[in-house]
Design a protein around this motif. Sequence first.
Motif, mmCIF file in Angstrom:
data_model
loop_
_atom_site.group_PDB
_atom_site.id
_atom_site.type_symbol
_atom_site.label_atom_id
_atom_site.label_comp_id
_atom_site.label_asym_id
_atom_site.label_seq_id
_atom_site.Cartn_x
_atom_site.Cartn_y
_atom_site.Cartn_z
ATOM 1 N N TRP A 129 0.751 -1.724 -0.338
ATOM 2 C CA TRP A 129 -0.129 0.024 -0.251
ATOM 3 C C TRP A 129 1.047 1.085 -0.349
ATOM 4 N N ARG A 130 1.688 0.997 0.953
ATOM 5 C CA ARG A 130 2.924 2.210 0.977
ATOM 6 C C ARG A 130 3.857 2.885 -0.322
ATOM 7 N N ALA A 131 3.728 1.630 -1.468
ATOM 8 C CA ALA A 131 4.679 1.372 -2.261
ATOM 9 C C ALA A 131 4.005 2.182 -3.555
ATOM 10 N N LEU A 132 2.234 1.897 -3.241
ATOM 11 C CA LEU A 132 2.297 2.093 -4.710
ATOM 12 C C LEU A 132 1.261 4.118 -4.146
ATOM 13 N N ARG A 135 6.440 7.064 -5.091
ATOM 14 C CA ARG A 135 7.063 7.191 -6.658
ATOM 15 C C ARG A 135 7.247 6.083 -6.474
ATOM 16 N N PRO A 136 7.501 5.170 -8.189
ATOM 17 C CA PRO A 136 7.219 6.452 -8.885
ATOM 18 C C PRO A 136 5.625 5.789 -9.596
ATOM 19 N N PHE A 137 4.480 5.332 -8.650
ATOM 20 C CA PHE A 137 3.360 4.662 -8.583
ATOM 21 C C PHE A 137 2.402 6.451 -8.079
ATOM 22 N N GLN A 138 2.972 6.611 -7.055
ATOM 23 C CA GLN A 138 2.245 8.319 -6.636
ATOM 24 C C GLN A 138 0.826 8.013 -7.105
ATOM 25 N N LEU A 139 -0.063 6.641 -6.483
ATOM 26 C CA LEU A 139 -1.844 6.870 -6.450
ATOM 27 C C LEU A 139 -2.540 7.099 -5.921
ATOM 28 N N ASP A 140 -3.183 7.837 -6.317
ATOM 29 C CA ASP A 140 -4.659 8.394 -5.805
ATOM 30 C C ASP A 140 -5.346 7.643 -4.334
ATOM 31 N N PRO A 141 -4.914 8.197 -3.730
ATOM 32 C CA PRO A 141 -4.989 7.026 -2.434
ATOM 33 C C PRO A 141 -7.164 7.374 -2.553
ATOM 34 N N ALA A 142 -7.375 8.357 -2.914
ATOM 35 C CA ALA A 142 -8.948 9.026 -3.060
ATOM 36 C C ALA A 142 -9.490 8.195 -4.667
ATOM 37 N N GLU A 168 -1.960 7.755 8.304
ATOM 38 C CA GLU A 168 -1.798 7.778 6.578
ATOM 39 C C GLU A 168 -2.699 7.618 5.311
ATOM 40 N N PRO A 169 -2.725 8.029 4.624
ATOM 41 C CA PRO A 169 -3.480 7.772 4.079
ATOM 42 C C PRO A 169 -4.611 6.756 3.265
ATOM 43 N N LEU A 170 -6.280 6.945 3.610
ATOM 44 C CA LEU A 170 -6.555 5.583 3.315
ATOM 45 C C LEU A 170 -7.413 5.419 2.338
ATOM 46 N N PRO A 171 -7.601 4.488 1.724
ATOM 47 C CA PRO A 171 -8.452 4.335 0.666
ATOM 48 C C PRO A 171 -9.477 4.348 1.011
ATOM 49 N N CYS A 172 -10.461 4.745 -0.509
ATOM 50 C CA CYS A 172 -12.068 5.036 -0.532
ATOM 51 C C CYS A 172 -12.869 4.195 0.270
ATOM 52 N N ALA A 173 -12.695 2.654 0.089
ATOM 53 C CA ALA A 173 -13.493 2.156 0.991
ATOM 54 C C ALA A 173 -12.760 0.699 1.483
#
Length: 301
Positions: A129-132, A135-142, A168-173
């Motif tokens: 989760w943290r790696a996603l 960088r380089p992914f930098q996915l949006d947790p929202a 830390e940023p949470l998944p949207c669901a």
Amino acid sequence: MAPYPLSEQMTAFIEKTVSFNSTDSSITGLRQAYSEMCRAFTPERPTGLQVVDFELDGVAVRSYQPPTSGASCIVYLHGGGWVVGDFDSHDFICVELASTLGVRVIAVDYRRAPEHPFPAAFDDCLKVWRALLARPFQLDPARMLVAGDSAGGNLAAALCLALRDTGEPLPCAQVLIYPGLGGDPRLPSRSECIDAPLLSSTDVDCYHALYLQGTRHPNAYAMPLLATDFSGLPPAWIAVAQFDPLRDDGVLYAGRLKAAGVAATLYIGEGLVHGCLRGRGQVAEVDALYETLFGYLAEKL
């Protein structure tokens, strides 16, 4: 086994599943039999779906990328009692999610017990989760959602608890399908479904013992129902199977989320048994589960 009022389609699905059972009760034997069963239920992948295996922070992952996908992503954690299962065992649902919803799916091949008991699998999921998000992914947790079935549902819920606790940023669901969340062995479903098809109460106890070996006092990251605070967690969609000793784990988790002010949708899968996700296209009750699941995911992503 006590009689359970199952449909003819579900009965046929169960009979096919148990036909792969082996007399070899060793861990190696269990894994081989499970893998053979899973292969028998795994359809061909659709053309155009890009599937790539790689590592994130030392953890093996598999990416499913449909031809037209946006920024949304589902992190999928497979079931198997933390003991059996891998990429291939749950390829069927990852392919289904990616191709039907048009979103990227990242499957996590976490370390398994008994060689790697808690917290190994939990730590691996947290690393991915943290790696996603880095960088380089930098996915949006929202635009990211965590999902899992059975033991994977446990890991998904535990991941959400850990992220909330550390800010830390949470998944949207969070999407949990017949999850095992560490409910009290005296819950009604444990006795009502004591010898249920595909998962008995004894099986539950055995998997717990293998996963928690060496853990004298399990915490909420091992068994999420041990948490004392359920506030601030992501919205949840929780599906439980009627004939499953783990049924009340999901029911109880949904109730505690709602009591803490978290949106939680509980799907009571009438006529379903644990491990029935592979019955897609074969069992009407399973198809109904998928349709409801897809509807929720489409709204969130």
